[in-house]
Design an enzyme around this catalytic site. Structure first.
Site, PDB file in Angstrom:
ATOM      1  N   LEU A   1      -5.441   1.761  14.635  1.00  0.00           N
ATOM      2  CA  LEU A   1      -5.857   0.747  13.802  1.00  0.00           C
ATOM      3  C   LEU A   1      -4.824   0.017  13.076  1.00  0.00           C
ATOM      4  O   LEU A   1      -5.149  -1.329  12.839  1.00  0.00           O
ATOM      5  CB  LEU A   1      -7.089   1.023  12.810  1.00  0.00           C
TER       6      LEU A   1
ATOM      7  N   GLY B   1       2.096   0.875   9.157  1.00  0.00           N
ATOM      8  CA  GLY B   1       2.652   0.063   8.126  1.00  0.00           C
ATOM      9  C   GLY B   1       3.854   1.144   7.869  1.00  0.00           C
ATOM     10  O   GLY B   1       4.275   1.993   8.140  1.00  0.00           O
ATOM     11  N   THR B   2       4.550   0.855   6.381  1.00  0.00           N
ATOM     12  CA  THR B   2       5.709   1.384   5.851  1.00  0.00           C
ATOM     13  C   THR B   2       5.233   2.811   5.357  1.00  0.00           C
ATOM     14  O   THR B   2       5.756   3.985   5.419  1.00  0.00           O
ATOM     15  CB  THR B   2       6.211   0.656   4.552  1.00  0.00           C
ATOM     16  N   PHE B   3       3.863   3.135   5.104  1.00  0.00           N
ATOM     17  CA  PHE B   3       3.401   4.309   4.347  1.00  0.00           C
ATOM     18  C   PHE B   3       3.085   5.409   5.591  1.00  0.00           C
ATOM     19  O   PHE B   3       2.857   6.562   5.452  1.00  0.00           O
ATOM     20  CB  PHE B   3       1.974   3.993   3.885  1.00  0.00           C
ATOM     21  N   GLY B   4       2.732   4.909   7.089  1.00  0.00           N
ATOM     22  CA  GLY B   4       2.362   5.757   7.958  1.00  0.00           C
ATOM     23  C   GLY B   4       1.335   5.088   9.269  1.00  0.00           C
ATOM     24  O   GLY B   4       1.558   3.574   9.294  1.00  0.00           O
ATOM     25  N   GLN B   5       0.488   5.438   9.495  1.00  0.00           N
ATOM     26  CA  GLN B   5      -0.536   5.105  10.473  1.00  0.00           C
ATOM     27  C   GLN B   5      -1.963   5.161  10.181  1.00  0.00           C
ATOM     28  O   GLN B   5      -2.247   6.341   9.597  1.00  0.00           O
ATOM     29  CB  GLN B   5      -0.041   5.811  11.975  1.00  0.00           C
ATOM     30  N   VAL B   6      -2.869   4.369  10.648  1.00  0.00           N
ATOM     31  CA  VAL B   6      -4.031   4.501  10.399  1.00  0.00           C
ATOM     32  C   VAL B   6      -4.781   4.624  11.780  1.00  0.00           C
ATOM     33  O   VAL B   6      -4.637   3.585  12.505  1.00  0.00           O
ATOM     34  CB  VAL B   6      -4.928   3.348   9.564  1.00  0.00           C
TER      35      VAL B   6
ATOM     36  N   LYS C   1      -5.921   8.163   8.004  1.00  0.00           N
ATOM     37  CA  LYS C   1      -4.701   7.642   7.454  1.00  0.00           C
ATOM     38  C   LYS C   1      -3.683   8.784   7.608  1.00  0.00           C
ATOM     39  O   LYS C   1      -3.622   9.708   6.732  1.00  0.00           O
ATOM     40  CB  LYS C   1      -4.744   7.009   6.108  1.00  0.00           C
TER      41      LYS C   1
ATOM     42  N   ASP D   1      -1.493  -4.013  -5.607  1.00  0.00           N
ATOM     43  CA  ASP D   1      -0.983  -4.561  -4.122  1.00  0.00           C
ATOM     44  C   ASP D   1      -2.355  -5.072  -3.654  1.00  0.00           C
ATOM     45  O   ASP D   1      -2.764  -5.032  -2.487  1.00  0.00           O
ATOM     46  CB  ASP D   1      -0.628  -3.352  -3.246  1.00  0.00           C
TER      47      ASP D   1
END
Length: 807
Positions: A375, A378-383, A398, A496
């Site tokens: 889906l 990003g910088t945090f990881g993946q969804v 996530k 954010d």
């Protein structure tokens, strides 16, 4: 052929039959009464009971017998080649051929050949002897399911007696017999030429194969008893691979075809031409044929469909052992880059877990989430989109990066969501994302959320970045404000808020939910200073001032303006460019913010007394040249996306929707709604965080409540801080802020509670009105004021001495 040739042929056949007898005798010694004659019977008059022959055959070794048998076969083949003569019969029932040039295209040097000459003169021919008929287009494939059986009464050769022959073969045999070109006794000879090869009818039929007629009776059975079930063959080559497509009564004009071939046809050789431009091209459009091989009117299967959509069926027909299962497909990789570098090969170089379709997450902790698709990343990881194999529910998972900093941030997000879902909003009424589960998979924290639809940015993208209607903006803003009210009451900051983090619950419903609490924090624990996305970053964050929940209200104002305009109102390319755009549109922030900001000196330059245009204007923005020269960077000038600079002018002059352009009444209503929107944005986009409206105050604005807007509106029970004898520092800051509004540089700026400034006027803020409203202020510092809970290092006297009493 003449009689001599017939005698030679019959003698060769008898010799062939006689030559087979020794082998038969030696292979079956017990059957001595088999009635076969030896090779010497024709000369010596002896039968098979010749003692010398029997003894001679019995004494031979098997190796000698095999060699003799091989030599006899070679002699038979040489004798057959010498005795066999070529005979050609017109297969289309033409008149009897007396001259080879009447129906064959031969070179002149062969004109004097008679019918008794050998076939050796014809072996060098490369061209076909017969012009094949045209094939019928779009045939009926069911016509070739079965052929009429052609069986012989004699079964001496069992291997050839059970075959089926098409009617075309029978047709040629009937014509040869009727014309009398070959004696009836020679029909059994395997060297009689024929147009048909039995192999032709064992091949795959073409989509445009010919039409075989079965209106002819089979041949008489009184032929040679030895080989009458073997198809008539040509000794050296087949004359044509295509049998006639019509019956003899309907003769096609083959004479004209042969006549054209004799006269010769000019070959069209394609020529190459130099093309310098597309005008030199001269394409030729060929007319579409009336009938095509694979058309809707034909019963055949299109080859294109059979090798694309029906490829599995085609493979199954070719090989019954072929099987196909989707579960055995190679797993499609979802993570890029997909090379394993870290975490025992499970992670890529960015510490992202390498995900594949049909992966199962959470097996180590008795969870089963089947990966379906990705889906976002990003910088945090993946969804990723997953299915819970236990409940069959489609969810969003996530998968956080395995680095410590991202893991710590995600743990904070999980705790805040757990607090919101279980204690603050257990009934799911305030538009917060629902978290269902959390687990660890291969050293990656995985958070399981509900599956939502598109975000607001994707909605604007689908609308071709055109603004939404004010009615829809009002619906979205109301829901976001409801969530911000709950966060402020809980003393939580999202940190954010942007269109990408506001998702639709369904594509056909205007219901929203706020996601991504990875940057969230408590008001009393504001640790990070570099937060918020740049387009939606509050001025106090850029200047380095302690922040509170008011930064979420600034982000809300930027989102509402973007929903109306279709593009961000402050699309800064850098922090310097972002602050420049804010000042150009809304004016300079108050002097106390510039003095207090840690980063003010990076963007601002303090004016000398002689350079100041007024006694209160102490700072100005550095020029691009000064900023680039000081920090040795390249900063480009701001790109202007709007014709006007001030916020009220941008809103008023934005294009009207096409649905109201022809109605003056609708245009007037639209302008009234825009004035209300301008006033609302002036309250939530106040540069001063102390005067910026809270979510509770903004919920009461006519833009949200749909009340009539008269041009003046103040939040109920609100009061602005003013000069105070007890707080000299606060008095100086506020007076400085009020006097700064009088400067011409800030003309047209929408200041907080001044209705005239909200309409774009150049009048200054009414200080007298502010002084009257200050009488309702309380002398005690309100604990509900957010900034008092987020004081960091540095001077804080201005925050401690100013206060607002909230209802």
């Amino acid at each position: 052929m003449n009689s001599s040739n017939n005698n030679d042929s019959s003698s060769s056949n008898s010799n062939m039959n006689n030559s087979l007898s020794p082998t038969l005798v030696t292979h079956s010694d017990a059957s001595m009464g088999s009635g076969r004659a030896s090779p010497d019977n024709s000369h010596m008059g002896r039968g098979i009971w010749n003692p010398s022959y029997v003894n001679q055959g019995s004494q031979r070794s098997p190796q000698q017998q095999h060699q003799n048998h091989h030599q006899q076969q070679q002699q038979q083949q040489q004798q057959q080649q010498q005795n066999s003569q070529f005979c050609f019969v017109n297969p289309w029932n033409e008149e009897k051929v007396t001259n080879s040039q009447q129906n064959l295209v031969y070179p002149p040097q062969y004109d004097d050949l008679n019918s008794n000459e050998s076939l050796d003169a014809y072996r060098r021919r490369k061209s076909s002897l017969v012009v094949p008929p045209a094939r019928a287009p779009a045939p009926n494939p069911f016509q070739y399911d079965s052929y009429p059986a052609y069986t012989s009464s004699n079964t001496s050769l069992a291997g050839n007696s059970s075959g089926q022959y098409p009617s075309g073969y029978q047709q040629q045999q009937q014509q040869v017999y009727q014309q009398g070109a070959i004696h009836p006794s020679q029909f059994g000879s395997r060297f009689v030429p024929s147009l048909y090869d039995r192999q032709d009818f064992q091949r795959r039929q073409s989509l445009a194969a010919t039409n075989y007629s079965s209106n002819f009776s089979s041949l008489n059975s009184n032929t040679n008893q030895g080989t009458n079930s073997i198809p008539v063959m040509s000794p050296y080559r087949r004359l044509s691979a295509y049998p006639p497509s019509t019956s003899p009564p309907l003769q096609p004009p083959f004479k004209q075809l042969r006549r054209d071939e004799v006269q010769g046809q000019k070959l069209s050789i394609p020529q190459m031409q130099l093309c310098n431009s597309k005008n030199d091209l001269q394409p030729v459009l060929n007319a579409t044929p009336k009938f095509r091989r694979a058309s809707l009117n034909s019963k055949t299967i299109s080859p294109l469909v059979s090798v694309t959509k029906s490829l599995i069926t085609t493979y199954s027909l070719c090989s019954p052992e072929f099987t196909y299962q989707t579960s055995k497909n190679p797993k499609r990789v979802l993570t890029k880059p997909s090379e394993g570098k870290c975490n025992n090969g499970f992670d890529n170089i960015n510490s992202d877990y390498i995900l594949y379709v049909n992966d199962v997450l959470g097996v180590e902790q008795n969870r089963k989430y089947l990966v379906l698709d990705i889906l976002g990343q990003g910088t945090f990881g993946q969804v990723v989109k997953c299915q819970n194999l236990l409940t069959k529910e489609i969810l969003a998972v996530k998968v956080v990066k395995s680095r410590t900093e991202y893991l710590t941030q995600s743990i904070t997000e999980a705790k805040i969501l757990e607090l919101l879902n279980q204690k603050i909003d257990p009934t799911n009424k305030h538009h917060f994302l629902r978290m269902y589960d959390s687990f660890v998979h291969k050293n990656h924290l995985c958070l399981v959320f509900e599956l939502l639809s598109n975000n607001l940015y994707e909605l604007l993208k689908q609308n071709k970045f055109h603004g939404l209607s004010i009615q829809l903006i009002r619906t979205f803003t109301t829901q976001i404000l409801d969530s911000l009210c709950v966060l402020k009451e809980s003393k939580l900051i999202h940190c954010d808020l942007k269109p990408e983090n506001i998702l639709l619950c369904a594509p056909d419903k205007p219901e929203l939910k706020i996601i991504d609490f990875g940057s969230s924090c408590e008001e009393a624990r504001t640790v990070y200073t570099y937060i918020q996305s740049r387009f939606y970053r509050a001025p106090e964050i850029i200047l380095g001032i302690p922040y509170s929940t008011s930064i979420d209200m600034w982000s809300l104002g930027c989102i509402v303006a973007e929903l109306f305009l279709g593009i961000p109102i402050f699309p800064g390319a850098s922090e310097y460019n972002q602050l420049t755009r804010i000042i150009d549109t809304l004016g300079y922030p108050p002097s106390w913010m510039i003095d207090m900001g840690k980063n003010s000196g990076k963007f601002m330059k303090k004016l000398a007394p002689e350079e100041s245009s007024s006694s209160t204007q102490k700072h100005r923005m550095k020029t691009i040249e000064e900023f680039c020269r000081e920090y040795n960077i390249v900063e480009k000038p701001s790109k202007q996306y709007f014709k006007w600079r001030k916020l009220p002018d941008i809103i008023r002059n934005y294009r009207y929707p096409k649905s109201i352009q022809n109605s003056q009444e609708l245009i007037d209503q639209e302008m009234q709604n825009r004035e209300c929107l301008i006033h609302f944005l002036g309250g939530v986009l106040n540069l001063n965080p102390l005067e910026r409206w809270t979510p509770q105050q903004a919920m009461l604005h006519p833009f949200i409540t749909k009340q009539e807007f008269t041009g003046e509106w103040f939040p109920p029970g609100s009061s602005l801080p003013g000069p105070s004898e007890k707080h000299d520092d606060a008095k100086g800051q506020q007076s400085e802020y009020g006097s700064a509004n009088d400067s011409s540089n800030n003309a047209g700026h929408n200041y907080v509670y001044n209705p005239s400034s909200a309409t774009g006027g150049a009048d200054s803020v009414d200080i007298g009105a502010i002084s009257k409203r200050k009488e309702n202020t309380s002398g005690d510092i309100s604990n509900n004021f957010a900034v008092t809970h987020s004081v960091q290092e540095g001077p804080t006297s201005a925050f401690n001495k100013l206060h607002i009493v909230e209802e």
